[in-house]
Motif scaffolding. Sequence first.
Motif, PDB file in Angstrom:
ATOM      1  N   ALA A 274      55.648 -20.298  32.743  1.00 11.62           N
ATOM      2  CA  ALA A 274      54.737 -21.163  31.981  1.00 11.62           C
ATOM      3  C   ALA A 274      53.575 -20.349  31.412  1.00 11.62           C
ATOM      4  O   ALA A 274      53.155 -20.558  30.266  1.00 11.62           O
ATOM      5  CB  ALA A 274      54.225 -22.289  32.875  1.00 11.62           C
ATOM      6  N   LEU A 277      54.708 -18.653  28.387  1.00 11.25           N
ATOM      7  CA  LEU A 277      54.848 -19.573  27.261  1.00 11.25           C
ATOM      8  C   LEU A 277      53.494 -19.941  26.670  1.00 11.25           C
ATOM      9  O   LEU A 277      53.355 -20.097  25.447  1.00 11.25           O
ATOM     10  CB  LEU A 277      55.601 -20.834  27.695  1.00 11.25           C
ATOM     11  CG  LEU A 277      57.065 -20.635  28.125  1.00 11.25           C
ATOM     12  CD1 LEU A 277      57.667 -21.951  28.585  1.00 11.25           C
ATOM     13  CD2 LEU A 277      57.899 -20.052  26.998  1.00 11.25           C
ATOM     14  N   VAL A 278      52.503 -20.078  27.527  1.00 12.57           N
ATOM     15  CA  VAL A 278      51.148 -20.378  27.046  1.00 12.57           C
ATOM     16  C   VAL A 278      50.646 -19.219  26.189  1.00 12.57           C
ATOM     17  O   VAL A 278      50.065 -19.415  25.103  1.00 12.57           O
ATOM     18  CB  VAL A 278      50.202 -20.645  28.230  1.00 12.57           C
ATOM     19  CG1 VAL A 278      48.743 -20.720  27.761  1.00 12.57           C
ATOM     20  CG2 VAL A 278      50.600 -21.936  28.933  1.00 12.57           C
ATOM     21  N   GLU A 280      52.352 -17.352  24.470  1.00  9.44           N
ATOM     22  CA  GLU A 280      53.094 -17.330  23.213  1.00  9.44           C
ATOM     23  C   GLU A 280      52.821 -18.555  22.355  1.00  9.44           C
ATOM     24  O   GLU A 280      53.500 -18.774  21.343  1.00  9.44           O
ATOM     25  CB  GLU A 280      54.591 -17.199  23.509  1.00  9.44           C
ATOM     26  CG  GLU A 280      54.943 -15.849  24.140  1.00  9.44           C
ATOM     27  CD  GLU A 280      56.394 -15.771  24.608  1.00  9.44           C
ATOM     28  OE1 GLU A 280      57.169 -16.701  24.278  1.00  9.44           O
ATOM     29  OE2 GLU A 280      56.746 -14.798  25.296  1.00  9.44           O
ATOM     30  N   GLY A 281      51.882 -19.420  22.813  1.00  7.30           N
ATOM     31  CA  GLY A 281      51.454 -20.506  21.948  1.00  7.30           C
ATOM     32  C   GLY A 281      51.843 -21.904  22.365  1.00  7.30           C
ATOM     33  O   GLY A 281      51.506 -22.872  21.679  1.00  7.30           O
ATOM     34  N   LEU A 282      52.562 -22.068  23.488  1.00  2.00           N
ATOM     35  CA  LEU A 282      52.879 -23.412  23.959  1.00  2.00           C
ATOM     36  C   LEU A 282      51.727 -23.899  24.826  1.00  2.00           C
ATOM     37  O   LEU A 282      51.401 -23.296  25.843  1.00  2.00           O
ATOM     38  CB  LEU A 282      54.178 -23.400  24.771  1.00  2.00           C
ATOM     39  CG  LEU A 282      54.673 -24.765  25.257  1.00  2.00           C
ATOM     40  CD1 LEU A 282      55.037 -25.642  24.085  1.00  2.00           C
ATOM     41  CD2 LEU A 282      55.877 -24.611  26.173  1.00  2.00           C
ATOM     42  N   VAL A 283      51.049 -24.996  24.421  1.00  3.88           N
ATOM     43  CA  VAL A 283      49.813 -25.410  25.088  1.00  3.88           C
ATOM     44  C   VAL A 283      50.111 -26.014  26.458  1.00  3.88           C
ATOM     45  O   VAL A 283      51.170 -26.599  26.668  1.00  3.88           O
ATOM     46  CB  VAL A 283      49.033 -26.420  24.224  1.00  3.88           C
ATOM     47  CG1 VAL A 283      48.580 -25.767  22.923  1.00  3.88           C
ATOM     48  CG2 VAL A 283      49.870 -27.658  23.926  1.00  3.88           C
ATOM     49  N   GLU A 286      51.621 -29.659  27.046  1.00  3.88           N
ATOM     50  CA  GLU A 286      53.053 -29.902  26.902  1.00  3.88           C
ATOM     51  C   GLU A 286      53.789 -29.619  28.204  1.00  3.88           C
ATOM     52  O   GLU A 286      54.732 -30.330  28.562  1.00  3.88           O
ATOM     53  CB  GLU A 286      53.617 -29.032  25.780  1.00  3.88           C
ATOM     54  CG  GLU A 286      53.123 -29.424  24.388  1.00  3.88           C
ATOM     55  CD  GLU A 286      53.743 -28.558  23.319  1.00  3.88           C
ATOM     56  OE1 GLU A 286      54.983 -28.559  23.210  1.00  3.88           O
ATOM     57  OE2 GLU A 286      52.995 -27.880  22.610  1.00  3.88           O
ATOM     58  N   ILE A 287      53.371 -28.583  28.902  1.00  2.00           N
ATOM     59  CA  ILE A 287      53.994 -28.260  30.193  1.00  2.00           C
ATOM     60  C   ILE A 287      53.699 -29.360  31.207  1.00  2.00           C
ATOM     61  O   ILE A 287      54.586 -29.804  31.939  1.00  2.00           O
ATOM     62  CB  ILE A 287      53.495 -26.887  30.692  1.00  2.00           C
ATOM     63  CG1 ILE A 287      53.961 -25.792  29.716  1.00  2.00           C
ATOM     64  CG2 ILE A 287      53.993 -26.611  32.109  1.00  2.00           C
ATOM     65  CD1 ILE A 287      53.393 -24.435  29.982  1.00  2.00           C
TER      66      ILE A 287
END
Length: 711
Positions: A274, A277-278, A280-283, A286-287
Amino acid sequence: QFLHKKFLGQKRFSLEGGESLIPLLDRLVHEAGRRQVKDIVLGMSHRGRLNVLSNIFGKPYGTIFAEYEDNIEHAFVGEGDVKYHKGFATNIEVEGHKVHLTMAANPSHLELVNPVVEGKARARQAAHGPDGKNQVLPILLHGDAAFAGQGVVPETLNLSQLEGYRTGGTIHVVINNQIGFTTLPADSRSTRYATDVAKMLAVPIFHVHGDDPEALLFIADLALDYRQSFGRDVIIEIICYRRHGHNEGDEPNFTQPLMYETIRNHPPIHQLYAERLVEEGLVPEEIDAMVSGVNQCLELALSEEERTVDVGFLGKWEQIDRDYSQPKVESKVDRETLKNLAEALTRFPDGFTPHPKVLKMLENRRRTIEEGEGIDWGGAEALAFASLLNEGFSVRLSGQDSRRGTFNHRHAGLIDTQTGETCIPLAHTAQKGASFQVYNSMLSEAAVLGFEYGYSLETPFGLTLWEAQFGDFANGAQAVIDQFIVNSSTKWDRASGLVMLLPHGFEGQGPEHSSARIERYLQLCANNNMQVVYPSTPAQLFHLLHRQMKQPFRRPLIVFTPKSLLRHPQCRSSLQALTEGGFEEILPDSLEPGRVSTLILCSGKVYYDLLERRNKDQRQDLALLRLEQLYPLHQERLKRALDPYRQATRVAWVQEEPQNAGAWSFLRAHLAEALGREPEYIGRDEAESPAVGSHRTHLLEQQALVDQAFA
């Protein structure tokens, strides 16, 4: 985590620390589907099993929760098994076509499921036809300590390139959590890697860090490419850890305090990924939403009242009855068919040159069938196989030296003395798509018997047989017998019609070449779970093998087969005995019952010793009654067989085996009930060894028990 919260204290054998297995398997399944694989057969032990069942196979959460709540009506068929031993089957869709997934049920032996999976895969490949090896993929999941430590692992690896057992390559995934229960690698193996035992195959072994799931997906693709291209095994070792103890109630700090201090401070894989992913731009929101959604799904499943149960006897098993019964089975074959089959068994390709002694034996066998008298054991067996093949039933037989037969009685595979080429006459008798397979196995009992058991699970309308070199040697596969064969029906609702041929008989060959341990199989009998038979004539064997395929249910069949009786002049049958009647559970005597004062009950080889003595003494007052089927022992049939001898003043059970072995301990109470009195025991004294080593002592013992019977 949800199970830990809702069912506190219950074992789940968590995958935590090795969670990357799930995306790895997901990738293997879907990439295999894209490569036109239609069938995946998977075997694994208990760690992570619930995760694989729910996330890869789609087993409903509600069903798993019902098993944890011990809601019997939702969880079990039969007596059942614990939830982390159960199998499952499902279909998934990959790019528009169906992939069938099967997880084999596995008890706590950990690695014993390996050959079972290979046998299941081999049978499914045969059903798919010539390209079956590319369409059916076996996957085996292992623990590091078990992979390095259990002998069935190298045994199964050794099967992988053998003609009778190869499955086109297996993908092995070793979950290396660096500990076995409480034992560290330094105490559990002598090699650097747990997977070093697989170097015997010279196949790729990939070691991948469990905290790098994307590396695992890359290796999944590579492994599949290799397997599909070369038909060889591939090993993927996930270097990871185990967050909790062996089970969740176990305290690992007792034995590995430093390791578990490190694990306690190590972030779990989903948290590490996670964070990536953060970056890399996934806020994070969303997780969090993903986590919340999963928890809601689990809570909903826990509250559901409607649950499903995985049951067997579907698909190709739909025509097979789940329950044991006693129907009248048509096992006779007409005379002309048998004569034609006998002629076919001595028909060879042009220019084929069999060994002169083998040719003479086969021609003598054909002659006895043509004349209708003197058919020996090997002849009756060959006719049983040929007539079943002629009716469309496939036959598969394997074991150490089973092509020739340990005692030179079978010769199912003939060798050209000039060219070395092989001819298998029985193969030419197969009709309606049936096939005959006979293989000499490697020198293993556990892996080969496990393989044949797995094969039998996929072939309800094929006769699958395993033959021990000597019946005593089956003890090398005792765990397969104890944990799979005798109780798969009640534990997992899965039936097997596997036949075990176990040469048995006391002929002075010593402790490990005499006894197939009749007592062990009878001790495992309950609720009609299997059939234990000690036939004494070739005709009985013929009808028995036909009965095995034509009865409406499937149960394992344990057959104690002869050694010296293979050539005994009295152990012969007429052709008429094969064309009439059927298998008789109890064989009566030909003497007039009213004249009998002594009734001898016995089974198998000792009958011929007793018969020889009776003929010599010309005794007309002593009857010999043979119990051919020891289990299920039908009490009413036994009483009917004994009723004509109620006036006998002496009734005895005679056996070759020591008193604490053989059938006596099992039969004693049954015979007493049927007779209304305790029968006399005649046989060897109790002994810690199955038989003596001295041939002279053996003869004295054998003479003594015959003398006692006729005293």
